[in-house]
Design an enzyme around this catalytic site. Structure first.
Site, short mmCIF file in Angstrom:
data_model
loop_
_atom_site.label_atom_id
_atom_site.label_comp_id
_atom_site.label_asym_id
_atom_site.label_seq_id
_atom_site.Cartn_x
_atom_site.Cartn_y
_atom_site.Cartn_z
N HIS A 46 -2.12 -11.18 -1.22
CA HIS A 46 -1.52 -10.48 -2.34
C HIS A 46 -2.33 -9.26 -2.75
O HIS A 46 -1.77 -8.23 -3.12
CB HIS A 46 -1.40 -11.45 -3.53
CG HIS A 46 -0.62 -10.91 -4.68
ND1 HIS A 46 0.74 -10.75 -4.67
CD2 HIS A 46 -1.03 -10.48 -5.90
CE1 HIS A 46 1.14 -10.25 -5.82
NE2 HIS A 46 0.10 -10.08 -6.59
N GLU A 90 7.05 -3.66 -7.95
CA GLU A 90 6.19 -4.83 -7.74
C GLU A 90 7.05 -6.08 -7.70
O GLU A 90 8.16 -6.11 -8.21
CB GLU A 90 5.17 -4.97 -8.89
CG GLU A 90 3.86 -4.21 -8.67
CD GLU A 90 2.87 -4.95 -7.79
OE1 GLU A 90 3.22 -6.04 -7.27
OE2 GLU A 90 1.75 -4.46 -7.62
N HIS A 92 7.30 -10.41 -8.36
CA HIS A 92 6.76 -11.59 -9.02
C HIS A 92 7.60 -12.78 -8.56
O HIS A 92 8.24 -13.47 -9.36
CB HIS A 92 6.77 -11.44 -10.54
CG HIS A 92 5.42 -11.72 -11.15
ND1 HIS A 92 5.24 -12.35 -12.35
CD2 HIS A 92 4.17 -11.46 -10.70
CE1 HIS A 92 3.95 -12.45 -12.63
NE2 HIS A 92 3.28 -11.92 -11.63
N GLU A 313 -5.57 -14.31 -15.13
CA GLU A 313 -4.60 -13.22 -15.09
C GLU A 313 -3.83 -13.13 -16.40
O GLU A 313 -2.64 -12.80 -16.42
CB GLU A 313 -3.66 -13.39 -13.89
CG GLU A 313 -4.39 -13.26 -12.56
CD GLU A 313 -3.48 -13.34 -11.34
OE1 GLU A 313 -2.24 -13.39 -11.53
OE2 GLU A 313 -4.00 -13.36 -10.23
#
Length: 743
Positions: A46, A90, A92, A313
């Site tokens: 990642h 991006e 997720h 995170e």
């Protein structure tokens, strides 16, 4: 007491024995437990792109408009008037399977931070969503839950933050049942001289932690996103971050205001891998080092270890490098906005990331070893890309073309997605000229008095049948969607969603997709300015369809954008690009093959890039001269679906007479590229422009009130009322959601 580094501990951090030995060689000793965690996230797929970096270099990344290409938080291009736009996409994916609402919400939050970290104010978001079928007897209820949670999460974060979600796409395939794809594309505007970079410049400068407090959410999120799902995936909820869009709005305003003081030397989002990635990447880019003291990190939970703080995170956090002696100016701005701004370290000349906690050094690692020296794998890929679909399809003849059209309009892929986009605020900030439901979103840029367009495209079925051709086709279609509105495509961001790269047949999909995308982006002059690679999208050994997604931005050259809807009766209907070509093999990836024939075979439609480029140049000129009353890309579902979609807005249909030797099923429903449906009161002028560009532009009919009639030569093919068909189209998704709840 130090934690013993055992083989099981190494494996649990998703490091190979060879990678661990390399860590020992770099450090000249065994790593501490905290260092092991730091390496594991920075060397994860990642964060490091260790399977794809070698091939990503093939992508074109430069043009006269590109101000910042790959390597920063977001790409930036020049839009004139001293302004640029920062944009990026991006994913997720894994978090959204485990916790759909928070996974999707924090995906939006993360990409927004990537944009405003560059000094840009976000002005728009789009999303590309992929789910399993809503009526799957085994997984339909779960797929509905995931869809509803994801859409709610996107709406919650975007609406509360105050950024419009202006469009996107939502598709369904069985391969996404265990692994949905949530790709979010964000764009912001910035002055050239106010672009900021993620560099820890200036030895002695203080390093400031700003934003929300650190908690235990999201620990090992980057590592989780670099592994396949197993039956234990649902136990990983602690790996999913929790977002607070109101906090992010405060963070945005505080960051942009602090940037105006001139007291900030560098800034980086704490995204994947949190404090670890932000610190080592800033140091590596600047050729400096960073020393952190975790005792000063704001924490919302007691007793947090150095390992937990470095890998957390938690959302809505940034790392800043302030200019020495001016940190109080930065702190004052953040205090005004009610946010933490705490000095937790300083920039050094050591080239190392040094971390202290409770008076002890718990990590001391060369920054480049983390940010630039992750393993680089040339994984085997000299095999055929994975596919099981046959080259030849079933023998078929339609017995009812109108019923086939009804099936397509009510299908999950092609039905109206109003139920989704009405949950989004797509008009906030009053910049949205054309929003959801159009070929491309169009945004007013008040700062320059101009406009730009954004589009998102992907097609897993095409890419599964031929990764190289599939990638070329999605770039062409995305550019076509922009051109159909009157915009000149200028730059691209990409999201590459694939399965396990350790399988050569999956790696072959990735390599061929990148090479096809590189060829098309170079040809259409839309360089890649940045993006995301999401691998290991597999559940219990079953990979998703290879799903590259591209987000392309275009600059509006027309005084106003062209829109999809037929405007009034009596206009000529022209099919710019012609009727196209199709054979049995090229029909197997269409929506007709999927929803009517329940099959998948053959190859994607054939793309002639030279011809495609001429069609796009022609439609941009047509729109710029105000000749197009409407303009609509002929894509999924083919010509019949495009005609109905153009009829739904104002209830104005068309009477169409075609002249083709193609089979009726192919003629109405093939998805060959390079075709745009145009209505106009001035057909002769449009045909003159088409001749000049060397493209076909047959007049295929005229707009009429209330119905769509289609004939081929003297043979009637279809006759349907617009309102009846619109009802099927508009209610399709709600009916699927309702029936799925009864499974």
């Amino acid at each position: 007491m130090a934690t013993a580094i055992t083989p099981d501990l190494i494996e649990s951090h998703q490091l190979t024995r060879e990678e661990y030995d390399r860590i020992v060689s770099i450090l000249g000793r065994e790593p501490t437990y905290t260092e092991l965690g730091i390496f594991s996230v920075m060397w994860s797929e990642h964060c490091s792109y260790k399977s794809s970096r070698l091939h990503l270099k093939k992508l074109p990344t430069r043009s006269r408009l590109v101000l910042q290409g790959p390597g920063e938080n977001a790409g930036v291009i020049d839009i004139g008037g001293g302004y640029g736009i920062a944009f990026k996409i991006e994913s997720h994916n894994h978090p959204s399977f485990i916790e759909p609402f928070q996974g999707a919400a924090t995906g939006v939050g993360g990409i927004l931070r990537d944009v405003f970290t560059m000094g840009a104010r976000p002005i728009a978001v789009m999303d590309a969503l992929r789910f399993g079928p809503l009526q799957d007897p085994g997984a339909g209820a779960r797929n509905v839950r995931i869809l509803e949670g994801v859409v709610s999460g996107i709406a919650h974060y975007g609406n509360c933050f105050g950024v419009p979600t202006v469009g996107g796409e939502t598709m369904f395939e069985a391969s996404y049942s265990g692994n949905p794809l949530i790709n979010v594309f964000a764009l912001g505007i910035v002055k050239h001289e106010e672009v900021f970079f993620g560099k820890a410049e200036g030895v002695g400068n203080p390093v400031l932690y700003v934003g929300a407090k650190t908690g235990r959410d999201g620990i090992h999120g980057a590592s989780m996103a670099s592994a396949e799902f197993t039956e234990a995936a649902m136990e990983k909820r602690p790996n999913v971050q929790v977002g607070d869009p109101f906090m992010e709005k405060l963070l945005l305003e505080a960051c942009l205001e602090a940037m105006q003081t001139g007291a900030i030397a560098g800034i980086q989002d704490m995204g994947a891998a949190g404090l670890t990635s932000s610190s080592c990447e800033m140091a590596s880019r600047a050729g400096t080092g960073i020393e952190l003291d975790l005792d000063h990190v704001p924490q919302r939970e007691s007793g947090m270890t150095a390992y937990e703080m470095m890998l957390s995170e938690s959302q809505e956090r940034m790392l800043l490098v302030a200019r020495a002696g001016r940190e109080h100016e930065v702190a004052a701005v953040f205090k005004k906005w009610g946010l933490d701004a705490v000095a937790i370290g300083r920039v050094t000349a050591s080239g190392r990331l040094t971390v202290r906690h409770r008076g002890q050094v718990v990590a001391d690692i060369p920054a480049d070893a983390l940010a630039r020296q992750a393993p680089l794998y040339d994984r085997p890929h000299n095999v055929k890309p994975y596919r099981t679909a046959p080259l030849e399809g079933p023998s078929f003849r339609s017995t009812d073309l109108r019923r086939d059209l009804e099936t397509l309009l009510a299908s999950d892929d092609l039905c109206s997605k109003r139920w989704i986009w009405e949950q989004y605020d797509y008009m906030v900030r009053t910049n949205t000229v054309a929003g959801p439901g159009t070929d491309a979103a169009v945004l007013r840029i008040k700062e320059t008095g101009t406009a730009l367009a954004m589009a998102l495209d992907g097609n897993g079925r095409y890419s599964y049948l031929s990764p190289r051709e599939g990638a070329r086709l999605i770039v062409a279609e995305c550019c076509r969607n922009l051109s159909a509105t009157g915009a000149l495509p200028v730059a691209t961001t990409n999201n590459l969603n694939f399965g396990n790269p350790e399988r050569p047949e999956i790696m072959a999909q990735l390599v061929e997709s990148i090479e096809g995308m590189a060829e098309a982006c170079a040809f259409f002059e839309v360089p890649i300015t940045g993006g995301n690679v999401s691998l290991y999208n597999e559940t219990l050994g079953e990979a998703i369809f290879p799903t590259p997604v591209v987000g392309i931005v275009g600059l509006m050259n027309a005084p106003r954008p062209a829109t999809v809807d037929f405007k009034e009766p009596g206009h000529a209907v022209i099919l710019l690009g012609g009727l196209g070509r199709c054979d049995d093999a090229q029909f197997g990836g269409t929506q007709y093959a999927k929803h009517v024939l329940k099959s998948l075979w053959g190859l994607p439609p054939a793309l002639d890039m030279e011809y495609e480029k001429r069609v796009q140049a022609a439609i941009r000129e047509i729109v710029a001269e105000g000749l197009a009353a409407s303009s609509h890309d002929v894509g999924d579902g083919g010509l019949a679906v495009a005609l109905l979609e153009s009829s739904f807005g104002k209830g104005i249909g068309a009477q169409v007479v075609l002249d083709s030797g193609l089979r009726p099923e192919f003629l109405l429903f093939h998805e060959g590229p390079s075709r745009i449906l145009v209505s106009t009161p001035q057909p002769a002028r449009i045909q003159s422009i088409a001749v000049r560009h060397g493209v076909e532009a047959p007049r295929i009919g005229d707009t009429i009130l209330g119905k769509v009639e289609i004939r081929n030569r003297q043979t009637p093919l279809m006759d349907c009322g617009v309102l009846e068909m619109k009802q099927l189209w508009e209610s399709g998704l709600e009916k699927l959601l309702g029936s799925s709840s009864k499974l």
